[in-house]
Every structure is written in structure tokens, then in C-alpha cells.
Design a protein around this motif. Structure first.
Motif, PDB file in Angstrom:
ATOM      1  N   MET A 110       6.867  -6.871  28.461  1.00 22.54           N
ATOM      2  CA  MET A 110       7.057  -8.282  28.751  1.00 22.54           C
ATOM      3  C   MET A 110       8.550  -8.582  28.711  1.00 22.54           C
ATOM      4  O   MET A 110       9.284  -8.020  27.908  1.00 22.54           O
ATOM      5  CB  MET A 110       6.316  -9.144  27.744  1.00 22.54           C
ATOM      6  CG  MET A 110       5.530 -10.191  28.476  1.00 22.54           C
ATOM      7  SD  MET A 110       4.867 -11.475  27.503  1.00 22.54           S
ATOM      8  CE  MET A 110       4.634 -12.630  28.850  1.00 22.54           C
TER       9      MET A 110
ATOM     10  N   MET B 120       9.230 -11.178  25.453  1.00 27.21           N
ATOM     11  CA  MET B 120       8.488 -11.058  24.203  1.00 27.21           C
ATOM     12  C   MET B 120       8.201  -9.596  23.947  1.00 27.21           C
ATOM     13  O   MET B 120       8.149  -8.807  24.876  1.00 27.21           O
ATOM     14  CB  MET B 120       7.137 -11.780  24.316  1.00 27.21           C
ATOM     15  CG  MET B 120       7.230 -13.272  24.285  1.00 27.21           C
ATOM     16  SD  MET B 120       5.632 -13.962  24.684  1.00 27.21           S
ATOM     17  CE  MET B 120       4.781 -13.636  23.179  1.00 27.21           C
TER      18      MET B 120
ATOM     19  N   HIS C  64       5.669  -6.963  23.227  1.00 30.96           N
ATOM     20  CA  HIS C  64       4.267  -6.558  23.162  1.00 30.96           C
ATOM     21  C   HIS C  64       4.201  -5.040  23.162  1.00 30.96           C
ATOM     22  O   HIS C  64       3.185  -4.451  23.482  1.00 30.96           O
ATOM     23  CB  HIS C  64       3.497  -7.081  24.378  1.00 30.96           C
ATOM     24  CG  HIS C  64       3.245  -8.546  24.347  1.00 30.96           C
ATOM     25  ND1 HIS C  64       2.206  -9.110  23.660  1.00 30.96           N
ATOM     26  CD2 HIS C  64       3.914  -9.577  24.904  1.00 30.96           C
ATOM     27  CE1 HIS C  64       2.242 -10.429  23.817  1.00 30.96           C
ATOM     28  NE2 HIS C  64       3.270 -10.732  24.562  1.00 30.96           N
TER      29      HIS C  64
ATOM     30  N   MET D  75      -1.119 -10.864  27.927  1.00 30.36           N
ATOM     31  CA  MET D  75      -0.853 -12.241  28.356  1.00 30.36           C
ATOM     32  C   MET D  75      -0.155 -12.309  29.705  1.00 30.36           C
ATOM     33  O   MET D  75       0.388 -11.317  30.190  1.00 30.36           O
ATOM     34  CB  MET D  75      -0.034 -13.004  27.301  1.00 30.36           C
ATOM     35  CG  MET D  75       1.392 -12.535  27.143  1.00 30.36           C
ATOM     36  SD  MET D  75       2.271 -13.459  25.842  1.00 30.36           S
ATOM     37  CE  MET D  75       2.635 -14.979  26.698  1.00 30.36           C
TER      38      MET D  75
HETATM   39 CU    CU Z   1       3.965 -12.308  25.622  1.00 31.52          CU
END
Ligand code: CU
Length: 120
Positions: A64, A67, A69, A92
Motif C-alpha cells: 500500500m 500504509m 500492510h 483494503m
Molecule cells: Cu491500508
């Protein structure tokens, strides 16, 4: 003038994103989508000198953009005609980066594509 400079900078970014000096063109034909617990296909098309490149061996690493992950490793199935298919269940939607690393005729190639994962 501002527009011209912005356009030029975008071009620089695009050129920089196209790493290695190989003549491979790698496109993300079908980006995965996101829905909890659902697996989606990931389709990549590889062209060499504008022609479909079959028989390549490569791995794609998904991350990502903003973020952590971790990294998801994908292996692809050669569908012929320069089309390679895999599938993934993402944690996500949002901005993802795929780093494709492979080898052909003893020379390594690498390609980074940033893409948007839509939430279904
Ligand atoms: Cu994320």
C-alpha cells in the motif's frame, strides 16, 4: 508556462518510474478490487518491442502506498499472448504499488506501477 513546467515534471516522474533500461513495456491490464474476503484477478500484459512477450518468469510485490500492510507476493500464470494472470485478496482499497521483478535471457527487469484499488 506553469502548465508546461508541470507537464515536463510529470514526464520526468513517468520516465523515472520506468526503471531498468530494457525494452519491456509492462501494463496493469486489470487491477484487483477490494471487498472483504473476496479474491480478485490481477492481469498484467508484457510487451517487448511492441510485441507480446510470452514465457517470462516474474514475481510481483504489492504494497500500500501510504500504509503498512506488509508486502504481498504474487506469482503469475502465463496465459500466452503476453498476458499473465494472478489473483489477490487485498486488505483494503486505495492507492497500491506493484513492484514487478523478473528475468529474461539472463537480464533482469523491474517495473513499478502505482494504481488505485476500488472498493466494491
Ligand atoms: Cu491500508
Amino acid at each position: 508556462m506553469k502548465k508546461l513546467i508541470a507537464g515536463f515534471m510529470l514526464l520526468m516522474v513517468l520516465l523515472a518510474g520506468c526503471s531498468s533500461g530494457s525494452d519491456y513495456e509492462i501494463n496493469l491490464k486489470e487491477a484487483p478490487k477490494y471487498k472483504a474476503g473476496k479474491t480478485y484477478p490481477v492481469v498484467i500484459e508484457v510487451l517487448q518491442d511492441g510485441k507480446p512477450a510470452a514465457g517470462l518468469d516474474f514475481v510481483a510485490y504489492l504494497e500500500m502506498a501510504k500504509m503498512d500492510h506488509g508486502t504481498i507476493e504474487l506469482n503469475f500464470e502465463d496465459k500466452g499472448n503476453g498476458i499473465y494472470e494472478s489473483s489477490v485478496e487485498l486488505p483494503m482499497g486505495g492507492e497500491w504499488i506493484v513492484n514487478i521483478e523478473g528475468e529474461s535471457d539472463g537480464s533482469a527487469f523491474e517495473h513499478v506501477i502505482t494504481f488505485e484499488v476500488e472498493k466494491e
